[in-house]
Design an enzyme around this catalytic site. Structure first.
Site, PDB file in Angstrom:
ATOM      1  N   GLU A 142      -1.137  -8.927   3.130  1.00 36.28           N
ATOM      2  CA  GLU A 142      -0.947  -9.522   4.467  1.00 36.28           C
ATOM      3  C   GLU A 142      -2.252  -9.981   5.111  1.00 36.28           C
ATOM      4  OE1 GLU A 142      -0.460  -6.338   3.657  1.00 36.28           O
ATOM      5  OE2 GLU A 142      -0.974  -4.946   5.255  1.00 36.28           O
ATOM      6  N   HIS A 195      -3.375  -4.830   0.286  1.00 36.69           N
ATOM      7  CA  HIS A 195      -2.700  -5.377   1.473  1.00 36.69           C
ATOM      8  C   HIS A 195      -2.743  -6.899   1.444  1.00 36.69           C
ATOM      9  CE1 HIS A 195      -2.326  -1.647   3.914  1.00 36.69           C
ATOM     10  NE2 HIS A 195      -3.385  -1.264   3.214  1.00 36.69           N
ATOM     11  N   CYS A 214       0.824  -1.209   0.000  1.00 39.07           N
ATOM     12  CA  CYS A 214       0.000   0.000   0.000  1.00 39.07           C
ATOM     13  C   CYS A 214       0.861   1.264   0.000  1.00 39.07           C
ATOM     14  CB  CYS A 214      -1.012  -0.033   1.146  1.00 39.07           C
ATOM     15  SG  CYS A 214      -2.403   1.055   0.836  1.00 39.07           S
TER      16      CYS A 214
HETATM   17  N1  GLN Z   1      -1.943   6.774   2.923  1.00 40.29           N
HETATM   18  C1  GLN Z   1      -2.127   6.054   1.719  1.00 40.29           C
HETATM   19  C2  GLN Z   1      -3.520   6.218   1.142  1.00 40.29           C
HETATM   20  O1  GLN Z   1      -4.418   6.612   1.826  1.00 40.29           O
HETATM   21  C3  GLN Z   1      -1.806   4.588   1.913  1.00 40.29           C
HETATM   22  C4  GLN Z   1      -2.752   3.893   2.812  1.00 40.29           C
HETATM   23  C5  GLN Z   1      -2.234   2.605   3.353  1.00 40.29           C
HETATM   24  O2  GLN Z   1      -1.032   2.339   3.342  1.00 40.29           O
HETATM   25  N2  GLN Z   1      -3.124   1.768   3.873  1.00 40.29           N
HETATM   26  O3  GLN Z   1      -3.741   5.944  -0.011  1.00 40.29           O
END
Ligand code: GLN
Length: 539
Positions: free
Chosen positions: A518, A516, A387
């Site tokens: 994970e 994600h 992400c």
């Molecule tokens: N801050 C970034 C976004 O909002 C990544 C979010 C995250 O890593 N879950 O897109």
């Protein structure tokens, strides 16, 4: 067969692993051939975990159906090896929200709406609904917090009421802590006796006590708990600290917890077992080769303590992937803010077999992470970005390979010249109106992989589904410039509009996803991207 409900409450103090205990109870019952689901009740007023800082509450877990939940939902998924969805998570805020909404909709037909019974009623309805949706024989319900605090009293009241309605189908288990004060040198049962007495005063009588402690409980303390807490002696179940949480279901099974619970409900085992799980535990205990992985996050420090809870799914996914590759993980938290002060510190990265930059928000520590990513790219160190780790890798590439100036994510610098990561179209209004709760791009979305990519090789298929939690995305205006310089857009949304995975093909392993992975890793089903990342790290 009528559906059974097992409530798990905590005694003495928090943080003794109630979530893992619930997941383990579920695992044991599942291994007896029954269908199990698990529910988490969080006493917070927050409607979901999404608005809580990870250093306050631990990781925000994301479900397939897009809920932002407590990390225990992740434990349930990992132990039960099944998806758990939004109906299985509730908070005080969520419960009150629906009671108030029903009142506004005149659904109480002119009655005076009261905290009791209407709030516990709503809790019971939610539990029953989740159980029905999951078609579960057993629904394990974890009541957050500790017995004796104000916050969870209405949930305890729900247990009491449900027990009066279906007495033969409801059981309560207490997970309690038994301290061994170093100066005293023996395990003390009194705090647990008091916790049980407090629970009794709410009209609830536990059938089992899971005795969390540094050591196994002995016969003398078992007898004390039996005498003072009204349980059969053998229902005081030993739950000592373990080096590997996945051993806990095995420990419970070895003490016959599953059969005893079945007996309590006048049921019988369907003769299954947990052999595969046991085999994994056995295999792990024989591993000795280690692989050194660095994780660059910022949600670690609280006062003088370091919390790894903020990244629990990442940590578990690394473990699963390591075991699948016959190695043990040696994890280190990298404080990338240090690199911003002193660039020479970056050299420490060469001691690592692989680096992960996990999810994150805001601008603190971002430059240090970008420096670490650059180091991985230039020195052929396996890199997995999750992400924010994908967004920052995109920025790094645009700055240092494409050679663009003033490159940022709009999250960090709104008016930069080259916003290679920018806010998603449908997020703009939400952010402007401060409509922030549960409004990110959340949950499972499909993604189509490029057959030339490492990701495709890892998954072994073209179409995948992964969980998301973000407001910003790869800015498509930069696609050509980036791919011309060698970046591979390895995964796209089916309409090709959204970049989901980037890779650098002529690197040992440089894969970063907008989603994600994970959240979908399980001990017996490690996630393909983590598995291949570890494989590259040890090669
Ligand atoms: N801050 C970034 C976004 O909002 C990544 C979010 C995250 O890593 N879950 O897109």
């Amino acid at each position: 067969m009528s559906k059974k409900f097992i409530f798990v409450v905590g005694g003495v103090m928090s943080g003794v692993g109630k979530g893992v205990a619930c997941a383990s109870i579920g695992k044991v019952l599942q291994s007896k051939g029954y269908k199990v689901t698990a529910i988490k009740i969080d006493p917070y007023i927050n409607v979901d975990a999404g608005t809580m800082n990870p250093t306050e509450h631990g990781e925000v877990f994301v479900t397939d159906d897009g809920d932002e939940t407590d990390q225990d939902i992740g434990n349930y998924e990992r132990f039960l090896d099944q998806d758990i969805n939004s109906p299985n998570y509730m908070t005080t805020g969520r419960v009150y929200q629906s009671v108030i909404q029903r009142e506004r909709n005149l659904e109480y037909e002119g009655k005076c709406v009261e905290v009791v019974p209407h709030v516990p009623e709503e809790v019971i309805n939610r539990i029953k609904k989740a159980s029905e949706l999951a078609e579960a024989d057993f629904t394990i319900v974890e009541v957050g917090g500790t017995v004796g605090e104000y916050q969870n009293i209405l949930f305890l009241e729900a247990i009491r009421i449900l027990k009066t309605q279906i007495p033969d189908d409801v059981m309560t288990i207490m997970v309690s802590y038994l301290p061994i004060p170093s100066k005293v040198g023996e395990m003390k049962t009194k705090p647990t006796q008091n916790a049980v007495r407090t629970l009794n005063s709410t009209g609830i009588f536990p059938s089992f006590i899971l005795c969390r402690s540094e050591m196994p409980i002995d016969e003398v303390r078992r007898q004390k708990l039996a005498t003072f807490c009204n349980i059969p002696k053998d229902n005081a179940i030993s739950a000592p600290d373990v080096d590997n949480i996945y051993k806990i279901p095995v420990n419970f099974d070895d003490q016959g917890l599953g059969d005893k619970i079945l007996e309590g409900f006048k049921m019988e085992s369907k003769g299954k077992d947990m052999q595969k799980w046991r085999d994994l535990i056995e295999k792990i205990s024989k591993l000795d080769k280690k692989v050194k992985i660095g994780v660059a996050g910022k949600y670690f420090a609280t006062g003088d303590f370091t919390l790894s809870d903020s990244y629990i799914s990442v940590i578990e996914a690394i473990k699963h992937a390591c075991w699948a590759n016959d190695v043990l993980p040696e994890l280190t938290w990298l404080n990338t803010e240090e690199y911003e002060q002193d660039e020479s510190k970056l050299e420490e990265l060469k001691d690592y077999a692989g680096i992960i930059v996990p999810g994150g928000f805001g601008s603190r520590g971002v430059e240090g992470k970008i420096m670490a990513i650059k180091y991985c790219r230039e020195n052929n160190i396996p890199y997995l970005g999750l992400c924010y780790g994908m967004q920052l890798a995109t920025i790094e590439f645009a700055r240092n390979v494409v050679g663009l100036e003033d490159v940022y994510s709009e999250e960090v610098k709104k008016d930069c010249i080259n916003p290679v990561i920018h806010i998603m179209e449908d997020q703009k209004q939400k952010v402007e109106e401060k409509d922030m709760g549960g409004t990110m791009r959340l949950g499972a979305y499909p993604c189509v992989l490029d057959e030339k990519s490492k990701s495709f090789t890892a998954y072994g298929k073209k179409e995948i589904s992964e969980r998301h939690r973000h407001r910003y995305e790869f800015n498509n205006a930069y696609r050509n410039q980036m791919t011309e310089k060698g970046l591979l857009l390895a995964g796209l949304s089916p309409d090709k509009n959204l970049v989901e995975i980037i890779e650098i093909p002529d690197h040992k392993f440089f894969v970063a996803s907008q989603f994600h992975p994970e959240f979908k890793s399980r001990p017996l089903n490690p996630h393909p991207l983590f598995r291949e990342f570890i494989k590259a790290a040890i090669s």
